[in-house]
Design an enzyme around this catalytic site. Structure first.
Site, PDB file in Angstrom:
ATOM      1  N   ASP A 102       0.820  -1.204   0.000  1.00  0.00           N
ATOM      2  CA  ASP A 102       0.000   0.000   0.000  1.00  0.00           C
ATOM      3  C   ASP A 102       0.855   1.256   0.000  1.00  0.00           C
ATOM      4  O   ASP A 102       1.539   1.552   0.981  1.00  0.00           O
ATOM      5  CB  ASP A 102      -0.894  -0.039   1.241  1.00  0.00           C
ATOM      6  CG  ASP A 102      -1.780   1.170   1.377  1.00  0.00           C
ATOM      7  OD1 ASP A 102      -2.035   1.835   0.353  1.00  0.00           O
ATOM      8  OD2 ASP A 102      -2.228   1.438   2.498  1.00  0.00           O
ATOM      9  N   ASP A 289      -2.143   5.953  -5.043  1.00  0.00           N
ATOM     10  CA  ASP A 289      -2.405   5.047  -3.930  1.00  0.00           C
ATOM     11  C   ASP A 289      -2.798   3.658  -4.406  1.00  0.00           C
ATOM     12  O   ASP A 289      -3.913   3.434  -4.864  1.00  0.00           O
ATOM     13  CB  ASP A 289      -3.513   5.641  -3.057  1.00  0.00           C
ATOM     14  CG  ASP A 289      -3.764   4.851  -1.788  1.00  0.00           C
ATOM     15  OD1 ASP A 289      -3.059   3.858  -1.560  1.00  0.00           O
ATOM     16  OD2 ASP A 289      -4.662   5.245  -1.027  1.00  0.00           O
TER      17      ASP A 289
END
Length: 409
Positions: A102, A289
């Site tokens: 992430d 992201d």
């Protein structure tokens, strides 16, 4: 030191460097799983008291009196839609875990064997007492989410990602994961790849540890994400630590400087629909992201965008699109560094099956995040499946290039 010893030393140093490929698997998202099980309405009613922003986890240190949206240390997770997972191991001997890699967070955490929550019972748990390299830290941490929170203790142990080992890596062992979000999650934990200011757990994030231990060729990592699971390609995606793979993208790389070192935050020039209606015409902040599957933006802009692409809202916050109208839907263009990055309907509409019925859903989501640079947009996996993404810590920049996908994927 003689010539022979010097040669051996240089050889030894060169063998420490690596270009590490981590295969990623694309699995059904939590939202898709709940929809197939008929439980999505109940889940969203339980966890969504008002707007879309509740689907995102705003993380802040335990004891913080309020959620201050202007803080640079906030973190976002989108556990409702996370899809791309890879394997890591912790401890000696190795214990394997599936994690989300992430870029929207900076911590590494996995469930502990001492976790008392239902979520931990259905995931792999770290057994500290079985690891000979485990070091107990003693400090605690807390990550608070819109739909619950996570509590745990901090530790150190040997982390292995592919063939690269990281010694004494700080990580969190979760001991309490309330709520149903983590129960239905297909991943065990999260490995954050953002900048250190986003970290809840004191110490170096994983990529910083790799850089400090000179484990990689370059202080760079890159992502390739496939459009469909099970396509005619070797993997559903790939994280490459230490560099880039020119075989996975076409054309030039557009380099964008990081404007705030927390998220991988950049400046976006504008967003337009079919080249006519323009959002954030004077520019706005955006983050790249990998932990968010959709593209998110301020509510007033996203609702206008949904109307322009013909998306219809529902009572549970989903925006549906008539599958028969796909060929007539407009293009959506993001201008970054003066370069147009355009998505067609086939790329921003998500198709899912509910029984024998095909559903078409918008890949855009409204979420209001305020930063010192203004409202924040989130370029998640809907965007990143089309564009190969490069994260360069050495030069503090993000690179984007057209991803090379098989024609039938």
């Amino acid at each position: 030191m003689g010539p022979l010893q010097l040669a051996l030393l240089l050889l030894s140093a060169s063998t420490c460097l690596a270009l590490l490929r981590v295969p990623l698997q694309r699995r059904r998202s939590i939202r898709s799983q709940l929809r197939a099980d008929g439980a999505l309405d109940d889940f969203l009613r339980e966890h969504r008291p008002d707007a879309f922003s509740r689907r995102y986890a705003h993380c802040f240190p335990a004891g913080t009196p309020s959620l201050r949206l202007g803080r640079s240390s906030e973190k976002l997770y989108n556990f409702m839609d996370a899809q791309y997972f890879g394997q890591i191991s912790l401890g000696s001997p190795e214990q394997n875990f599936s994690v989300v890699f992430d870029t929207g967070s900076a911590d590494l955490w996995v469930p502990s064997s001492y976790c008392v929550s239902q979520a931990c019972a259905v995931h792999k748990r770290f057994r500290a007492f079985e690891s000979s390299s485990y070091l107990h830290d003693g400090r605690t941490f807390g990550i608070h989410y819109g739909s619950g929170h996570l509590l745990g203790v901090m530790a150190r142990d040997t982390l292995k990602v592919g063939d690269v080992s990281v010694l004494n890596q700080e990580f969190g062992e979760s001991v309490y994961e309330p709520g149903s979000t983590f129960v239905v999650a297909r991943f065990d934990g999260v490995l954050g790849l953002a900048y250190p200011p986003l970290a809840e757990i004191l110490g170096n994030p994983v990529f910083d540890s790799m850089m400090a231990q000179t484990s990689l060729d370059q202080p760079v990592f890159s992502f390739y994400l496939s459009r469909k699971a099970g396509g005619n390609i070797d993997v559903d995606g790939e994280l490459l630590l230490g560099g880039t793979d020119e075989a996975l993208y076409d054309g030039p790389i557009t380099w964008l400087p990081v404007t705030a070192k927390g998220y991988w935050q950049i400046r976006m020039d504008s967003v337009s629909v079919q080249g006519i209606k323009t959002f954030c015409p004077r520019g706005c902040a955006a983050i790249v992201d990998t932990g968010t599957s959709l593209i998110a933006g301020p509510t007033n802009h996203i609702l206008g965008l949904q109307q322009l692409i013909g998306a219809t809202p529902t009572s549970i916050g989903e925006f549906f699109i008539d599958c028969a109208r796909m060929s007539s839907l407009p293009r959506v263009t993001f201008v970054l560094g003066g370069v147009e990055f355009t998505l067609t309907a086939d790329q921003y509409v998500r198709k899912e099956m509910l029984g024998d019925k095909e559903l078409c859903l918008s890949g855009f989501m409204a979420v209001d995040i305020v930063t010192p640079q203004g409202p924040l947009w989130i370029l998640g996996d809907v965007f990143l499946t089309k564009f190969y993404s490069i994260f360069d810590r050495g030069n503090d920049r993000v690179g984007l290039a057209l991803a090379r996908h098989p024609a039938n994927s």
